[in-house]
Design an enzyme around this catalytic site. Structure first.
Site, PDB file in Angstrom:
ATOM      1  CG  HIS A  46       9.737   1.871   1.982  1.00 45.95           C
ATOM      2  ND1 HIS A  46       9.007   0.827   1.467  1.00 45.95           N
ATOM      3  CD2 HIS A  46       9.372   1.988   3.286  1.00 45.95           C
ATOM      4  CE1 HIS A  46       8.245   0.315   2.411  1.00 45.95           C
ATOM      5  NE2 HIS A  46       8.449   1.001   3.528  1.00 45.95           N
ATOM      6  CG  ASN A  87      -7.145   1.734  -0.808  1.00 46.46           C
ATOM      7  OD1 ASN A  87      -8.147   2.442  -0.793  1.00 46.46           O
ATOM      8  ND2 ASN A  87      -6.974   0.762  -1.691  1.00 46.46           N
ATOM      9  CB  THR A  95      -2.909  -5.534   0.723  1.00 50.85           C
ATOM     10  OG1 THR A  95      -2.787  -5.074  -0.621  1.00 50.85           O
ATOM     11  CG2 THR A  95      -4.372  -5.795   1.054  1.00 50.85           C
ATOM     12  CG  HIS A  98       6.456   1.396  -1.576  1.00 48.59           C
ATOM     13  ND1 HIS A  98       7.822   1.160  -1.674  1.00 48.59           N
ATOM     14  CD2 HIS A  98       6.194   2.417  -2.413  1.00 48.59           C
ATOM     15  CE1 HIS A  98       8.351   2.021  -2.524  1.00 48.59           C
ATOM     16  NE2 HIS A  98       7.385   2.799  -2.993  1.00 48.59           N
ATOM     17  CG  HIS A 100      -0.134   1.430  -3.727  1.00 45.96           C
ATOM     18  ND1 HIS A 100       0.367   0.990  -2.507  1.00 45.96           N
ATOM     19  CD2 HIS A 100      -1.393   0.939  -3.786  1.00 45.96           C
ATOM     20  CE1 HIS A 100      -0.539   0.278  -1.883  1.00 45.96           C
ATOM     21  NE2 HIS A 100      -1.637   0.234  -2.637  1.00 45.96           N
ATOM     22  CG  HIS A 102      -5.244   1.842  -6.225  1.00 49.91           C
ATOM     23  ND1 HIS A 102      -5.239   0.497  -6.527  1.00 49.91           N
ATOM     24  CD2 HIS A 102      -4.887   1.916  -4.918  1.00 49.91           C
ATOM     25  CE1 HIS A 102      -4.916  -0.205  -5.452  1.00 49.91           C
ATOM     26  NE2 HIS A 102      -4.694   0.628  -4.463  1.00 49.91           N
TER      27      HIS A 102
HETATM   28  P1  AMP Z   1      -3.816  -1.748  -1.716  1.00 49.22           P
HETATM   29  O1  AMP Z   1      -4.915  -2.704  -1.349  1.00 49.22           O
HETATM   30  O2  AMP Z   1      -4.268  -0.327  -1.874  1.00 49.22           O
HETATM   31  O3  AMP Z   1      -2.613  -1.884  -0.800  1.00 49.22           O
HETATM   32  O4  AMP Z   1      -3.362  -2.170  -3.169  1.00 49.22           O
HETATM   33  C1  AMP Z   1      -2.327  -3.066  -3.450  1.00 49.22           C
HETATM   34  C2  AMP Z   1      -2.475  -3.432  -4.893  1.00 49.22           C
HETATM   35  O5  AMP Z   1      -1.284  -4.042  -5.335  1.00 49.22           O
HETATM   36  C3  AMP Z   1      -3.621  -4.412  -5.179  1.00 49.22           C
HETATM   37  O6  AMP Z   1      -4.531  -3.833  -6.107  1.00 49.22           O
HETATM   38  C4  AMP Z   1      -2.894  -5.636  -5.741  1.00 49.22           C
HETATM   39  O7  AMP Z   1      -3.634  -6.276  -6.757  1.00 49.22           O
HETATM   40  C5  AMP Z   1      -1.610  -5.013  -6.272  1.00 49.22           C
HETATM   41  N1  AMP Z   1      -0.472  -5.916  -6.379  1.00 49.22           N
HETATM   42  C6  AMP Z   1      -0.027  -6.777  -5.426  1.00 49.22           C
HETATM   43  N2  AMP Z   1       1.082  -7.412  -5.862  1.00 49.22           N
HETATM   44  C7  AMP Z   1       1.329  -6.927  -7.118  1.00 49.22           C
HETATM   45  C8  AMP Z   1       2.348  -7.189  -8.095  1.00 49.22           C
HETATM   46  N3  AMP Z   1       3.349  -8.074  -7.873  1.00 49.22           N
HETATM   47  N4  AMP Z   1       2.284  -6.532  -9.273  1.00 49.22           N
HETATM   48  C9  AMP Z   1       1.286  -5.638  -9.511  1.00 49.22           C
HETATM   49  N5  AMP Z   1       0.320  -5.340  -8.617  1.00 49.22           N
HETATM   50  C10 AMP Z   1       0.337  -5.981  -7.444  1.00 49.22           C
HETATM   51 ZN    ZN Z   2       8.960   0.007  -0.386  1.00 47.41          ZN
END
Ligand code: AMP
Ligand code: ZN
Length: 114
Positions: A46, A87, A95, A98, A100, A102
């Site tokens: 995390h 992001n 949003t 943690h 990630h 893309h």
């Molecule tokens: P960010 O806006 O960069 O934080 O991206 C978060 C991403 O997580 C968004 O593109 C969401 O569509 C994706 N997301 C949220 N919940 C889930 C989930 N349970 N499984 C797969 N993707 C998710």
């Molecule tokens: Zn986490």
């Protein structure tokens, strides 16, 4: 972290359509895809935002980027091209807190981004 969505996906508590996993990383398809291929690559550890990375995370971040490239290649998008994005915080629209990476592919992606 018990209340973190992506920690729960990494541990398997919450299901996701996984594209790859190993001891350090998990990759899974985004639930709300913004391109024909939209995969998220996360560390099992995390880390809330890119601002929180430390020197000990350098190998993990390198592995995340190389894994995104490998997935893009495996899905046939290496030559045509693709985008990788972290992001960070509110102005960039983060949003899930943690980190990630893309991976977006399968359509022409405009620049500058929205
Ligand atoms: P960010 O806006 O960069 O934080 O991206 C978060 C991403 O997580 C968004 O593109 C969401 O569509 C994706 N997301 C949220 N919940 C889930 C989930 N349970 N499984 C797969 N993707 C998710
Ligand atoms: Zn986490």
């Amino acid at each position: 972290m018990e209340d973190c969505l992506f920690c729960r996906i990494a541990s398997g508590t919450i299901p996701a359509r996984k594209a790859y996993e190993d001891d350090a990383l998990v990759a899974f398809h985004d639930l709300n895809p913004q391109a024909p291929v939209h995969v998220l690559v996360i560390p099992r550890k995390h880390i809330a935002t890119v601002n929180d990375l430390t020197a000990e995370d350098e190998a993990t971040v390198g592995a995340m980027v190389r894994r995104a490239a490998a997935i893009a290649r495996d899905l046939g998008h290496a030559e045509a091209g693709y985008r990788t994005v972290f992001n960070c915080n509110a102005a960039a629209g983060q949003t899930v807190f943690h980190i990630h990476l893309h991976l977006l592919a399968g359509r022409d992606l405009t620049w500058p981004p929205g």
